[in-house]
Design a protein around this motif. Structure first.
Motif, PDB file in Angstrom:
ATOM      1  N   UNK A  26     -25.252  -9.519 -36.049  1.00  0.00           N
ATOM      2  CA  UNK A  26     -24.706  -8.151 -36.090  1.00  0.00           C
ATOM      3  C   UNK A  26     -23.846  -7.888 -34.866  1.00  0.00           C
ATOM      4  N   UNK A  27     -22.824  -7.035 -35.030  1.00  0.00           N
ATOM      5  CA  UNK A  27     -22.090  -6.496 -33.885  1.00  0.00           C
ATOM      6  C   UNK A  27     -22.516  -5.042 -33.719  1.00  0.00           C
ATOM      7  N   UNK A  28     -22.824  -4.655 -32.472  1.00  0.00           N
ATOM      8  CA  UNK A  28     -23.144  -3.258 -32.152  1.00  0.00           C
ATOM      9  C   UNK A  28     -21.986  -2.734 -31.304  1.00  0.00           C
ATOM     10  N   UNK A  29     -21.115  -1.938 -31.938  1.00  0.00           N
ATOM     11  CA  UNK A  29     -19.877  -1.491 -31.286  1.00  0.00           C
ATOM     12  C   UNK A  29     -20.134  -0.174 -30.542  1.00  0.00           C
ATOM     13  N   UNK A  30     -19.759  -0.153 -29.252  1.00  0.00           N
ATOM     14  CA  UNK A  30     -20.093   0.993 -28.409  1.00  0.00           C
ATOM     15  C   UNK A  30     -21.582   0.978 -28.166  1.00  0.00           C
ATOM     16  N   UNK A  31     -22.069  -0.181 -27.722  1.00  0.00           N
ATOM     17  CA  UNK A  31     -23.518  -0.449 -27.643  1.00  0.00           C
ATOM     18  C   UNK A  31     -24.240   0.501 -26.694  1.00  0.00           C
ATOM     19  N   UNK A  32     -23.539   0.976 -25.649  1.00  0.00           N
ATOM     20  CA  UNK A  32     -24.198   1.854 -24.671  1.00  0.00           C
ATOM     21  C   UNK A  32     -25.405   1.173 -24.058  1.00  0.00           C
ATOM     22  N   UNK A  33     -26.522   1.884 -24.031  1.00  0.00           N
ATOM     23  CA  UNK A  33     -27.734   1.291 -23.438  1.00  0.00           C
ATOM     24  C   UNK A  33     -28.571   0.557 -24.491  1.00  0.00           C
ATOM     25  N   UNK A  47     -27.462 -10.342 -31.864  1.00  0.00           N
ATOM     26  CA  UNK A  47     -26.543  -9.214 -31.640  1.00  0.00           C
ATOM     27  C   UNK A  47     -25.391  -9.566 -30.703  1.00  0.00           C
ATOM     28  N   UNK A  48     -24.177  -9.186 -31.124  1.00  0.00           N
ATOM     29  CA  UNK A  48     -23.020  -9.165 -30.235  1.00  0.00           C
ATOM     30  C   UNK A  48     -22.872  -7.711 -29.796  1.00  0.00           C
ATOM     31  N   UNK A  49     -23.114  -7.460 -28.520  1.00  0.00           N
ATOM     32  CA  UNK A  49     -23.119  -6.091 -27.994  1.00  0.00           C
ATOM     33  C   UNK A  49     -21.769  -5.826 -27.329  1.00  0.00           C
ATOM     34  N   UNK A  50     -21.026  -4.859 -27.872  1.00  0.00           N
ATOM     35  CA  UNK A  50     -19.654  -4.622 -27.396  1.00  0.00           C
ATOM     36  C   UNK A  50     -19.532  -3.216 -26.831  1.00  0.00           C
ATOM     37  N   UNK A  51     -18.918  -3.119 -25.671  1.00  0.00           N
ATOM     38  CA  UNK A  51     -18.642  -1.803 -25.096  1.00  0.00           C
ATOM     39  C   UNK A  51     -17.403  -1.915 -24.228  1.00  0.00           C
ATOM     40  N   UNK A  52     -16.644  -0.812 -24.126  1.00  0.00           N
ATOM     41  CA  UNK A  52     -15.455  -0.848 -23.264  1.00  0.00           C
ATOM     42  C   UNK A  52     -15.834  -0.568 -21.806  1.00  0.00           C
ATOM     43  N   UNK A  53     -17.102  -0.191 -21.587  1.00  0.00           N
ATOM     44  CA  UNK A  53     -17.544   0.145 -20.229  1.00  0.00           C
ATOM     45  C   UNK A  53     -18.422  -0.971 -19.649  1.00  0.00           C
ATOM     46  N   UNK A  57     -22.621  -2.064 -20.012  1.00  0.00           N
ATOM     47  CA  UNK A  57     -23.113  -3.426 -20.274  1.00  0.00           C
ATOM     48  C   UNK A  57     -24.058  -3.874 -19.156  1.00  0.00           C
ATOM     49  N   UNK A  58     -23.762  -3.436 -17.932  1.00  0.00           N
ATOM     50  CA  UNK A  58     -24.664  -3.779 -16.812  1.00  0.00           C
ATOM     51  C   UNK A  58     -26.034  -3.135 -17.020  1.00  0.00           C
ATOM     52  N   UNK A  59     -26.047  -1.873 -17.467  1.00  0.00           N
ATOM     53  CA  UNK A  59     -27.320  -1.178 -17.734  1.00  0.00           C
ATOM     54  C   UNK A  59     -28.061  -1.882 -18.868  1.00  0.00           C
ATOM     55  N   UNK A  60     -27.315  -2.242 -19.905  1.00  0.00           N
ATOM     56  CA  UNK A  60     -27.915  -2.934 -21.064  1.00  0.00           C
ATOM     57  C   UNK A  60     -28.604  -4.226 -20.624  1.00  0.00           C
ATOM     58  N   UNK A  61     -27.922  -4.983 -19.778  1.00  0.00           N
ATOM     59  CA  UNK A  61     -28.466  -6.267 -19.308  1.00  0.00           C
ATOM     60  C   UNK A  61     -29.809  -6.108 -18.598  1.00  0.00           C
ATOM     61  N   UNK A  69     -31.721 -11.642 -25.395  1.00  0.00           N
ATOM     62  CA  UNK A  69     -30.360 -12.130 -25.408  1.00  0.00           C
ATOM     63  C   UNK A  69     -29.354 -11.561 -26.367  1.00  0.00           C
ATOM     64  N   UNK A  70     -29.024 -10.253 -26.292  1.00  0.00           N
ATOM     65  CA  UNK A  70     -27.791  -9.851 -26.965  1.00  0.00           C
ATOM     66  C   UNK A  70     -26.613 -10.476 -26.200  1.00  0.00           C
ATOM     67  N   UNK A  71     -25.585 -10.905 -26.918  1.00  0.00           N
ATOM     68  CA  UNK A  71     -24.399 -11.474 -26.268  1.00  0.00           C
ATOM     69  C   UNK A  71     -23.500 -10.299 -25.915  1.00  0.00           C
ATOM     70  N   UNK A  72     -23.293 -10.056 -24.625  1.00  0.00           N
ATOM     71  CA  UNK A  72     -22.535  -8.873 -24.204  1.00  0.00           C
ATOM     72  C   UNK A  72     -21.038  -9.176 -24.145  1.00  0.00           C
ATOM     73  N   UNK A  73     -20.237  -8.303 -24.746  1.00  0.00           N
ATOM     74  CA  UNK A  73     -18.783  -8.498 -24.763  1.00  0.00           C
ATOM     75  C   UNK A  73     -18.120  -7.196 -24.312  1.00  0.00           C
ATOM     76  N   UNK A  74     -17.195  -7.332 -23.350  1.00  0.00           N
ATOM     77  CA  UNK A  74     -16.410  -6.180 -22.916  1.00  0.00           C
ATOM     78  C   UNK A  74     -15.209  -6.072 -23.857  1.00  0.00           C
ATOM     79  N   UNK A  75     -15.029  -4.915 -24.472  1.00  0.00           N
ATOM     80  CA  UNK A  75     -13.892  -4.795 -25.383  1.00  0.00           C
ATOM     81  C   UNK A  75     -13.847  -3.441 -26.033  1.00  0.00           C
ATOM     82  N   UNK A  76     -12.684  -3.153 -26.617  1.00  0.00           N
ATOM     83  CA  UNK A  76     -12.479  -1.858 -27.241  1.00  0.00           C
ATOM     84  C   UNK A  76     -12.748  -1.936 -28.746  1.00  0.00           C
TER      85      UNK A  76
END
Ligand code: SAM
Length: 191
Positions: A26-33, A47-53, A57-61, A69-76
């Motif tokens: 799954x992709x979680x777009x605008x994953x936030x926390x 999970x592919x966790x995507x956020x533009x912030x 992503x640091x808080x999520x980690x 292990x959600x895979x964190x991705x920075x992106x819009x």
């Protein structure tokens, strides 16, 4: 903060509407926390966790469930950093009203879905609480359900359903005595 705005019912509804299965992606777009991500991991979904912030992503980690292990991705949301046809599900909870071009974001969410994959968006119905755009980063005062249906159709999604998610968001103003009380919709489409 999320806990004071709405309950886990929204997540339960989103996951059950997608009929998530173990070992799917799954992709979680605008994953936030990671509200949705936490539920997906509990169901054995990758999970592919995507956020533009980067900050989010640091808080999520740092969250305990991130050890799984959600895979964190920075992106819009409007330019998702994921190849086409890669994921079984896309979720976007309370992200779309922050996005400048929601139709483009829905197009991107549809692009990254596998054929037969499911998109679930949970967000605010159209409302009149202007303070949310003044005090927060809201770009949209919610959405009309007919616009959601039209954007899903434009993105080539089928079996579209948009309805009340069974929950309301209650958001107090930081500066005034106002408090928003807004119904939440769930939108589902299949590729
Ligand atoms: C209200 S929070 C919701 C977070 C989470 N989905 C939840 O259910 O608690 C909105 C999130 O969307 C992110 N966001 C806003 N605009 C975005 C965009 N254009 N692309 C990706 N993420 C975005 C924000 O950084 C924030 O983490």
């Amino acid at each position: 903060m999320r806990r004071t705005y709405f309950s886990e019912k929204v997540r339960d509804r989103a996951l059950s509407e997608a009929r998530v299965q173990k070992r799917k992606l799954a992709a979680d777009v605008g994953v936030g926390t990671g509200f949705i991500t936490e539920g997906l991991i509990a169901h054995g979904v990758e999970v592919l966790a995507i956020d533009e912030s980067l900050r989010m992503l640091q808080v999520l980690r740092r969250k305990a469930f991130s050890a799984a292990g959600p895979h964190c991705c920075l992106g819009s949301a409007e330019y998702l950093p994921i190849r086409s046809g890669a994921v079984d599900y896309v979720f976007a909870n309370m992200c779309l009203h922050h996005v400048v071009h929601p139709a483009a974001a829905i197009g991107e969410m549809a692009r990254i879905l596998k054929k037969g994959g499911t998109l679930i968006i949970t967000d605010l119905d159209e409302h009149t609480f202007v303070f949310l755009t003044e005090e927060r980063t809201d770009q949209w005062m919610g959405f009309r359900r007919e616009d959601m249906r039209a954007w899903f159709a434009e993105a080539g999604l089928k079996d579209t359903m948009v309805e009340y998610a069974g929950e309301r968001a209650r958001v107090p103003s930081d500066c005034t005595d106002y408090s928003a009380d807004i119904s939440i919709f769930i939108a589902r489409g299949k590729k």
